[in-house]
Design an enzyme around this catalytic site. Structure first.
Site, mmCIF file in Angstrom:
data_model
loop_
_atom_site.group_PDB
_atom_site.id
_atom_site.type_symbol
_atom_site.label_atom_id
_atom_site.label_comp_id
_atom_site.label_asym_id
_atom_site.label_seq_id
_atom_site.Cartn_x
_atom_site.Cartn_y
_atom_site.Cartn_z
ATOM 1 N N ASP A 1 43.915 12.170 29.763
ATOM 2 C CA ASP A 1 44.707 11.390 30.719
ATOM 3 C C ASP A 1 46.204 11.582 30.464
ATOM 4 O O ASP A 1 46.631 11.784 29.310
ATOM 5 C CB ASP A 1 44.321 9.917 30.560
ATOM 6 C CG ASP A 1 44.827 9.037 31.681
ATOM 7 O OD1 ASP A 1 45.042 9.551 32.795
ATOM 8 O OD2 ASP A 1 45.004 7.824 31.449
ATOM 9 N N HIS A 2 47.014 11.529 31.510
ATOM 10 C CA HIS A 2 48.482 11.504 31.429
ATOM 11 C C HIS A 2 49.067 12.352 30.301
ATOM 12 O O HIS A 2 49.573 11.832 29.307
ATOM 13 C CB HIS A 2 48.976 10.073 31.237
ATOM 14 C CG HIS A 2 49.042 9.284 32.494
ATOM 15 N ND1 HIS A 2 49.924 9.555 33.513
ATOM 16 C CD2 HIS A 2 48.302 8.232 32.896
ATOM 17 C CE1 HIS A 2 49.720 8.694 34.487
ATOM 18 N NE2 HIS A 2 48.741 7.894 34.151
ATOM 19 N N HIS B 1 50.635 0.600 35.245
ATOM 20 C CA HIS B 1 49.881 0.640 33.995
ATOM 21 C C HIS B 1 50.130 -0.628 33.190
ATOM 22 O O HIS B 1 51.167 -1.267 33.315
ATOM 23 C CB HIS B 1 50.314 1.847 33.157
ATOM 24 C CG HIS B 1 49.997 3.157 33.777
ATOM 25 N ND1 HIS B 1 50.948 4.087 34.087
ATOM 26 C CD2 HIS B 1 48.814 3.696 34.154
ATOM 27 C CE1 HIS B 1 50.369 5.150 34.623
ATOM 28 N NE2 HIS B 1 49.078 4.942 34.674
ATOM 29 N N GLY B 2 49.166 -0.962 32.353
ATOM 30 C CA GLY B 2 49.332 -2.110 31.476
ATOM 31 C C GLY B 2 48.802 -3.389 32.098
ATOM 32 O O GLY B 2 48.036 -3.376 33.055
ATOM 33 N N HIS C 1 45.406 4.697 39.443
ATOM 34 C CA HIS C 1 45.773 4.341 38.079
ATOM 35 C C HIS C 1 46.179 2.875 38.049
ATOM 36 O O HIS C 1 46.511 2.284 39.062
ATOM 37 C CB HIS C 1 46.942 5.211 37.598
ATOM 38 C CG HIS C 1 46.540 6.602 37.240
ATOM 39 N ND1 HIS C 1 46.730 7.137 35.981
ATOM 40 C CD2 HIS C 1 45.941 7.580 37.964
ATOM 41 C CE1 HIS C 1 46.275 8.373 35.952
ATOM 42 N NE2 HIS C 1 45.796 8.671 37.152
ATOM 43 N N GLY C 2 46.165 2.290 36.860
ATOM 44 C CA GLY C 2 46.528 0.881 36.746
ATOM 45 C C GLY C 2 45.488 -0.036 37.342
ATOM 46 O O GLY C 2 45.817 -1.071 37.920
ATOM 47 N N ASN D 1 40.906 4.233 37.270
ATOM 48 C CA ASN D 1 41.173 4.186 35.834
ATOM 49 C C ASN D 1 41.215 2.750 35.322
ATOM 50 O O ASN D 1 41.920 1.905 35.882
ATOM 51 C CB ASN D 1 42.505 4.856 35.519
ATOM 52 C CG ASN D 1 42.469 6.364 35.679
ATOM 53 O OD1 ASN D 1 41.513 6.925 36.215
ATOM 54 N ND2 ASN D 1 43.509 7.023 35.210
#
Length: 280
Positions: free
Chosen positions: A79-80, A177-178, A206-207, A228
């Protein structure tokens, strides 16, 4: 082990595939057990930091062993990652999918770098995820300030897909994210516009931790094929360990397994919930 293209074909019109970030190898059996009990394919993701901590080759070996033990279709995805040499190492070690994240670069540079990754990966039957737009938040030490968040421009997305031949595309549509301080605000009109013109490429959300179940369902109905989940797993894992042994006197003196077993069970529950949620 499968790549993203294979999983997308297998799950066509059945919903999205859950992609779960593993933070330590103790989590892995529980994740795979969840997929096995539901008979649903799964994507296991590692950050570059986790891959280097565990070891690329060891991670690949563990996933192969568990996929055979539980007889499930699994993709191991990096990932990333912004380091092309690290991506090549993951591919050479046996990862079946990688993400090159050039979203912070000018579009032309992002395209050129992604093309290099795609050329290397596709020759080895490895799928590639790219990103256009900038998804905010913090993930495994990577921090994107809120002021730097940039929604995906549809025209940029079309050009990127056409020029790079990626298999999956992460888009910035309002997630971060987070851990969220408030409910994520998804730009569904933007998602629909991108999805309707992106062709066979799988869109990636994402996120996913801070997105409501209702919004996730809607994202899947609008064409998202990969969702994700990372921060929720890490948070639950730590909370469960702290809850199991809240006092110094209660800490195990014989084996750390006593810490991990309840936390692993919680991970299994979350993964099963998400895998069911993503089905149409």
């Amino acid at each position: 082990m499968k790549n993203l293209v294979s999983l997308f074909e297998m799950t066509n019109n059945k919903g999205a595939i859950g992609a779960f970030n593993v933070h330590c190898i103790e989590m892995l059996p529980s994740m795979m057990e969840a997929a096995n009990e539901l008979n649903i394919p799964i994507i296991i993701q590692t950050s570059l930091g986790t891959a280097e901590y565990v070891g690329f080759d060891l991670m690949v070996s563990i996933i192969k062993t568990l996929s055979e033990r539980y007889n499930i279709d699994v993709c191991l995805h990096l990932d990333h990652c912004q380091d092309i040499h690290a991506i090549q190492k993951a591919i050479d070690s046996g990862y079946t999918s990688v993400m090159y994240d050039g979203s912070s670069l000018p579009l032309n540079e992002n395209i050129e770098n992604t093309k290099k990754v795609v050329e290397y990966a596709h020759k080895r039957n490895v799928s590639v995820e790219g990103e256009v737009g900038t998804i905010g938040g913090t993930e495994d030490g990577l921090v994107v300030d809120e002021k730097d968040v940039m929604y995906t421009n549809p025209e940029d997305a079309y050009m990127f897909v056409k020029e790079t031949n990626v298999d999956a595309l992460a888009v910035a549509i309002g997630t971060t994210h987070g851990l969220y301080k408030s409910k994520a605000k998804i730009n569904f009109d933007l998602l629909k516009e991108i999805s309707s013109n992106i062709g066979h490429v799988g869109l990636v959300l994402h996120g996913g931790t801070g997105v409501s179940d209702e919004d996730i369902k809607r994202c899947v109905s609008e064409g998202v094929k990969k969702v994700n989940i990372g921060s929720e797993l890490n948070k639950a894992y730590i909370e469960e360990i702290n809850k199991t042994f809240p006092k110094a006197a209660d800490r195990p003196l014989t084996s750390l397994r006593k810490l991990f077993i309840p936390a692993n069970q919680r991970i299994k529950e979350i993964v099963k919930q998400k895998l069911i949620l993503l089905q149409k």
